[in-house]
Design a protein around this motif. Structure first.
Motif, PDB file in Angstrom:
ATOM      1  N   GLU A 191      -1.492  -2.446 -16.443  1.00  0.00           N
ATOM      2  CA  GLU A 191      -0.609  -3.266 -17.275  1.00  0.00           C
ATOM      3  C   GLU A 191       0.087  -4.322 -16.421  1.00  0.00           C
ATOM      4  O   GLU A 191       0.211  -5.485 -16.833  1.00  0.00           O
ATOM      5  N   VAL A 192       0.556  -3.912 -15.239  1.00  0.00           N
ATOM      6  CA  VAL A 192       1.207  -4.869 -14.332  1.00  0.00           C
ATOM      7  C   VAL A 192       0.225  -5.959 -13.915  1.00  0.00           C
ATOM      8  O   VAL A 192       0.556  -7.148 -13.898  1.00  0.00           O
ATOM      9  N   ILE A 193      -1.004  -5.550 -13.586  1.00  0.00           N
ATOM     10  CA  ILE A 193      -2.017  -6.514 -13.163  1.00  0.00           C
ATOM     11  C   ILE A 193      -2.366  -7.471 -14.302  1.00  0.00           C
ATOM     12  O   ILE A 193      -2.510  -8.685 -14.107  1.00  0.00           O
ATOM     13  N   ALA A 194      -2.489  -6.915 -15.517  1.00  0.00           N
ATOM     14  CA  ALA A 194      -2.842  -7.742 -16.681  1.00  0.00           C
ATOM     15  C   ALA A 194      -1.762  -8.761 -16.989  1.00  0.00           C
ATOM     16  O   ALA A 194      -2.040  -9.865 -17.481  1.00  0.00           O
ATOM     17  N   GLU A 195      -0.503  -8.415 -16.721  1.00  0.00           N
ATOM     18  CA  GLU A 195       0.610  -9.298 -17.031  1.00  0.00           C
ATOM     19  C   GLU A 195       0.869 -10.324 -15.936  1.00  0.00           C
ATOM     20  O   GLU A 195       1.730 -11.194 -16.078  1.00  0.00           O
ATOM     21  N   SER A 196       0.151 -10.205 -14.808  1.00  0.00           N
ATOM     22  CA  SER A 196       0.391 -11.139 -13.709  1.00  0.00           C
ATOM     23  C   SER A 196       0.006 -12.549 -14.130  1.00  0.00           C
ATOM     24  O   SER A 196      -1.018 -12.789 -14.764  1.00  0.00           O
ATOM     25  N   GLY A 197       0.839 -13.513 -13.787  1.00  0.00           N
ATOM     26  CA  GLY A 197       0.622 -14.894 -14.204  1.00  0.00           C
ATOM     27  C   GLY A 197      -0.450 -15.583 -13.384  1.00  0.00           C
ATOM     28  O   GLY A 197      -0.820 -15.143 -12.293  1.00  0.00           O
ATOM     29  N   ASP A 198      -0.973 -16.672 -13.915  1.00  0.00           N
ATOM     30  CA  ASP A 198      -2.004 -17.430 -13.216  1.00  0.00           C
ATOM     31  C   ASP A 198      -1.409 -18.417 -12.212  1.00  0.00           C
ATOM     32  O   ASP A 198      -2.064 -18.822 -11.263  1.00  0.00           O
ATOM     33  N   LEU A 199      -0.155 -18.825 -12.435  1.00  0.00           N
ATOM     34  CA  LEU A 199       0.442 -19.849 -11.583  1.00  0.00           C
ATOM     35  C   LEU A 199       1.174 -19.240 -10.393  1.00  0.00           C
ATOM     36  O   LEU A 199       1.013 -19.679  -9.261  1.00  0.00           O
ATOM     37  N   LEU A 200       1.981 -18.201 -10.652  1.00  0.00           N
ATOM     38  CA  LEU A 200       2.741 -17.573  -9.588  1.00  0.00           C
ATOM     39  C   LEU A 200       2.240 -16.139  -9.393  1.00  0.00           C
ATOM     40  O   LEU A 200       2.477 -15.267 -10.225  1.00  0.00           O
ATOM     41  N   THR A 201       1.532 -15.908  -8.307  1.00  0.00           N
ATOM     42  CA  THR A 201       1.020 -14.570  -8.030  1.00  0.00           C
ATOM     43  C   THR A 201       2.186 -13.637  -7.726  1.00  0.00           C
ATOM     44  O   THR A 201       2.954 -13.883  -6.787  1.00  0.00           O
ATOM     45  N   PRO A 202       2.348 -12.542  -8.484  1.00  0.00           N
ATOM     46  CA  PRO A 202       3.484 -11.663  -8.245  1.00  0.00           C
ATOM     47  C   PRO A 202       3.295 -10.824  -6.983  1.00  0.00           C
ATOM     48  O   PRO A 202       2.166 -10.501  -6.594  1.00  0.00           O
ATOM     49  N   VAL A 203       4.396 -10.487  -6.352  1.00  0.00           N
ATOM     50  CA  VAL A 203       4.398  -9.527  -5.258  1.00  0.00           C
ATOM     51  C   VAL A 203       4.641  -8.160  -5.872  1.00  0.00           C
ATOM     52  O   VAL A 203       5.699  -7.925  -6.469  1.00  0.00           O
ATOM     53  N   VAL A 204       3.671  -7.290  -5.769  1.00  0.00           N
ATOM     54  CA  VAL A 204       3.792  -5.937  -6.327  1.00  0.00           C
ATOM     55  C   VAL A 204       4.081  -4.981  -5.172  1.00  0.00           C
ATOM     56  O   VAL A 204       3.234  -4.768  -4.298  1.00  0.00           O
ATOM     57  N   PHE A 205       5.295  -4.429  -5.187  1.00  0.00           N
ATOM     58  CA  PHE A 205       5.713  -3.497  -4.139  1.00  0.00           C
ATOM     59  C   PHE A 205       5.503  -2.071  -4.639  1.00  0.00           C
ATOM     60  O   PHE A 205       5.963  -1.708  -5.724  1.00  0.00           O
ATOM     61  N   ILE A 206       4.797  -1.264  -3.849  1.00  0.00           N
ATOM     62  CA  ILE A 206       4.540   0.128  -4.219  1.00  0.00           C
ATOM     63  C   ILE A 206       5.082   1.033  -3.125  1.00  0.00           C
ATOM     64  O   ILE A 206       4.555   1.070  -2.002  1.00  0.00           O
ATOM     65  N   ASP A 207       6.157   1.723  -3.462  1.00  0.00           N
ATOM     66  CA  ASP A 207       6.770   2.649  -2.518  1.00  0.00           C
ATOM     67  C   ASP A 207       5.950   3.933  -2.452  1.00  0.00           C
ATOM     68  O   ASP A 207       5.428   4.403  -3.462  1.00  0.00           O
ATOM     69  N   GLU A 208       5.832   4.481  -1.247  1.00  0.00           N
ATOM     70  CA  GLU A 208       5.069   5.719  -1.020  1.00  0.00           C
ATOM     71  C   GLU A 208       3.624   5.576  -1.498  1.00  0.00           C
ATOM     72  O   GLU A 208       3.085   6.440  -2.187  1.00  0.00           O
ATOM     73  N   ILE A 209       3.010   4.492  -1.118  1.00  0.00           N
ATOM     74  CA  ILE A 209       1.644   4.202  -1.567  1.00  0.00           C
ATOM     75  C   ILE A 209       0.657   5.268  -1.111  1.00  0.00           C
ATOM     76  O   ILE A 209      -0.408   5.449  -1.721  1.00  0.00           O
ATOM     77  N   HIS A 210       1.013   6.031  -0.065  1.00  0.00           N
ATOM     78  CA  HIS A 210       0.120   7.089   0.403  1.00  0.00           C
ATOM     79  C   HIS A 210      -0.056   8.192  -0.635  1.00  0.00           C
ATOM     80  O   HIS A 210      -0.983   9.003  -0.532  1.00  0.00           O
ATOM     81  N   ARG A 211       0.823   8.233  -1.641  1.00  0.00           N
ATOM     82  CA  ARG A 211       0.695   9.260  -2.676  1.00  0.00           C
ATOM     83  C   ARG A 211      -0.257   8.843  -3.798  1.00  0.00           C
ATOM     84  O   ARG A 211      -0.540   9.636  -4.693  1.00  0.00           O
ATOM     85  N   PHE A 212      -0.716   7.610  -3.784  1.00  0.00           N
ATOM     86  CA  PHE A 212      -1.709   7.186  -4.768  1.00  0.00           C
ATOM     87  C   PHE A 212      -3.046   7.857  -4.454  1.00  0.00           C
ATOM     88  O   PHE A 212      -3.484   7.890  -3.299  1.00  0.00           O
ATOM     89  N   ASN A 213      -3.716   8.353  -5.506  1.00  0.00           N
ATOM     90  CA  ASN A 213      -5.038   8.915  -5.294  1.00  0.00           C
ATOM     91  C   ASN A 213      -6.079   7.796  -5.252  1.00  0.00           C
ATOM     92  O   ASN A 213      -5.748   6.611  -5.369  1.00  0.00           O
ATOM     93  N   LYS A 214      -7.350   8.166  -5.092  1.00  0.00           N
ATOM     94  CA  LYS A 214      -8.401   7.171  -4.919  1.00  0.00           C
ATOM     95  C   LYS A 214      -8.512   6.238  -6.122  1.00  0.00           C
ATOM     96  O   LYS A 214      -8.653   5.017  -5.962  1.00  0.00           O
ATOM     97  N   SER A 215      -8.437   6.775  -7.343  1.00  0.00           N
ATOM     98  CA  SER A 215      -8.579   5.926  -8.532  1.00  0.00           C
ATOM     99  C   SER A 215      -7.428   4.936  -8.652  1.00  0.00           C
ATOM    100  O   SER A 215      -7.628   3.783  -9.066  1.00  0.00           O
ATOM    101  N   GLN A 216      -6.230   5.349  -8.259  1.00  0.00           N
ATOM    102  CA  GLN A 216      -5.087   4.436  -8.301  1.00  0.00           C
ATOM    103  C   GLN A 216      -5.241   3.336  -7.251  1.00  0.00           C
ATOM    104  O   GLN A 216      -4.949   2.165  -7.514  1.00  0.00           O
ATOM    105  N   GLN A 217      -5.686   3.716  -6.063  1.00  0.00           N
ATOM    106  CA  GLN A 217      -5.886   2.702  -5.022  1.00  0.00           C
ATOM    107  C   GLN A 217      -7.029   1.755  -5.384  1.00  0.00           C
ATOM    108  O   GLN A 217      -6.974   0.563  -5.106  1.00  0.00           O
TER     109      GLN A 217
END
Length: 429
Positions: free
Chosen positions: A85-111
């Protein structure tokens, strides 16, 4: 909510990169992040460092410096659906900075969900992790990010941080604190800015305001006061830092001490507190070798399979696998003989690195090497009874050195008896 009810780290959160303390190797003049920002460039980044060193704050300030939208997510409560949803909502003009805390807890499908968006430039990813990203972030995503290590704050940085807070924060200023002793503050902070600020805030809360002091009087802060306040407020003060290490220490010591009940209790405390189950599984891998070793080699196999299973299934089901492995390790025979042996070997290797390999142990792939004596007089054990023959494998200068000393357990004792019998047979021939 009154101003003082907001945690001190939030009240004085830096508003510019120049206000960040303790990360000059990244943000100082001529440092990598500073150069990128000066050029208006911000690639995808992984920040690796201990808690409380400014990963979240730096990510936000980097986004502001290049005038980009900032989206903050936590790997603890973000699934693939939310990511898309976050990726889909990202604008075409200003690329958003997406900060993910504790990214090591994401599993393979999330990464993997992040990978496509990073490749196509739909988002600029800034991930934060306290774990080595080489092990916890998949290689495809890692290869598309710059990895920067943030350091724990040293003693000078902790003092600078607290002094700055005393002047910037209205509540602290109203207490007129005078720091007479720093040792306890630095020790409890343990390089963590958040812990340092929360602690000085707690200390200030126990002292009278300036209005209640005599003229020219101030509030002295010494080690005894800091220790008292920290111990009385440990639950509020230390939710993730030192308690994190205390709990894992109690867990490992309970395994080592062969107490399955205490082992399960401390594991449950960690899981209830939000500890990463992969971290727990990794520590059991270490314990299986360090504290059990060759007294029960199956322990390492069990811990390895537990580690892989926890990564594959995640919580809450991972608790079942963790519990099974923890009980197995706690009730297993114990030995640290190989742990001690490799430490002795490393210490000896450091002192004797100049010793050459004996000629009979050297490889001889060419005729010249054979003429020089490489491999000559080597005795091939499989050509002898019981596949054993007595010969020296250490450099002559180390002949007779003993690094491995077996422990008193059935498997290691039987192994030594077999070795002794072979040596006796050889000496009788």
């Amino acid at each position: 909510m009154s101003t003082h009810q907001i945690p001190l780290p939030e009240r004085i959160r830096p508003r510019s990169l120049d206000e960040i303390i303790g990360q000059d190797h990244l943000l100082g003049e001529g440092a990598p992040l500073r150069q990128m920002i000066d050029q208006g460039h911000l690639p995808s980044i992984i920040f690796w460092g201990p808690p409380g060193v400014g990963k979240t704050t730096i990510a936000l300030l980097l986004a502001q410096a290049v005038d980009r939208p900032f989206v903050s997510l936590s790997a603890l409560n973000t699934g693939v659906k939310e990511l898309r949803e976050v990726i889909a909502e990202s604008g075409d003009l200003l690329t958003p900075v997406v900060f993910i805390d504790e990214i090591h807890r994401f599993n393979k499908s999330q990464q993997d969900a992040l990978l496509g968006a990073v490749e196509k430039g739909k988002i600029t990813l800034i991930g934060a992790t306290t774990e080595n990203p080489s092990f916890e972030v998949n290689s495809a995503l890692l290869s598309r990010c710059q990895v920067y290590t943030l350091n724990a704050l040293d003693h000078e940085a902790i003092q600078q941080l607290i002094r700055q807070a005393l002047t910037q924060d209205k509540f602290l200023a109203s207490r007129q604190l005078r720091i007479d002793e720093w040792d306890a503050l630095i020790q409890f902070a343990a390089g963590d800015a958040r812990k340092a600020l929360n602690l000085i805030d707690l200390v200030a809360s126990t002292l009278p305001s300036a209005d209640d002091l005599e003229p020219s009087q101030d509030n002295a802060v010494n080690d005894a006061l800091v220790v008292k306040v920290a111990q009385q407020n440990i639950a509020r003060y230390d939710k993730s830092g030192e308690q994190h290490y205390d709990l894992i220490s109690a867990f490992i010591k309970s395994i080592r001490g062969s107490d399955p009940d205490a082992t399960l209790y401390w594991m449950a405390r960690m899981l209830k507190g939000g500890e990463d189950p992969v971290f727990i599984a990794r520590r059991m891998l270490i314990a299986a070798s360090e504290d059990i070793g060759n007294s029960n080699p199956n322990a390492l196999l069990m811990a390895g399979e537990c580690f892989r299973s926890v990564q594959a299934i995640g919580m809450p089901e991972a608790r079942i696998v963790l519990g099974q492995c923890a009980v197995y390790l706690a009730t297993s025979a114990k030995s640290n003989s190989t742990y001690m042996a490799i430490n002795r070997a490393l210490a000896l290797a450091e002192k004797t690195a100049e010793l050459p390999v004996p000629l009979h142990l050297r490889n001889a792939p060419t005729k010249l090497m054979k003429q020089q004596g490489y491999g000559v007089d080597y005795l091939y054990p499989h050509d002898y009874p019981e596949h054993f023959v007595m010969q020296e494998y250490l450099p002559p200068e180390l002949k007779g050195t003993v690094l491995y000393q077996r422990a008193l357990n059935k498997r290691e004792v039987e192994s030594e008896r077999l070795q002794q019998r072979r040596w006796q047979q050889q000496s009788q021939q």
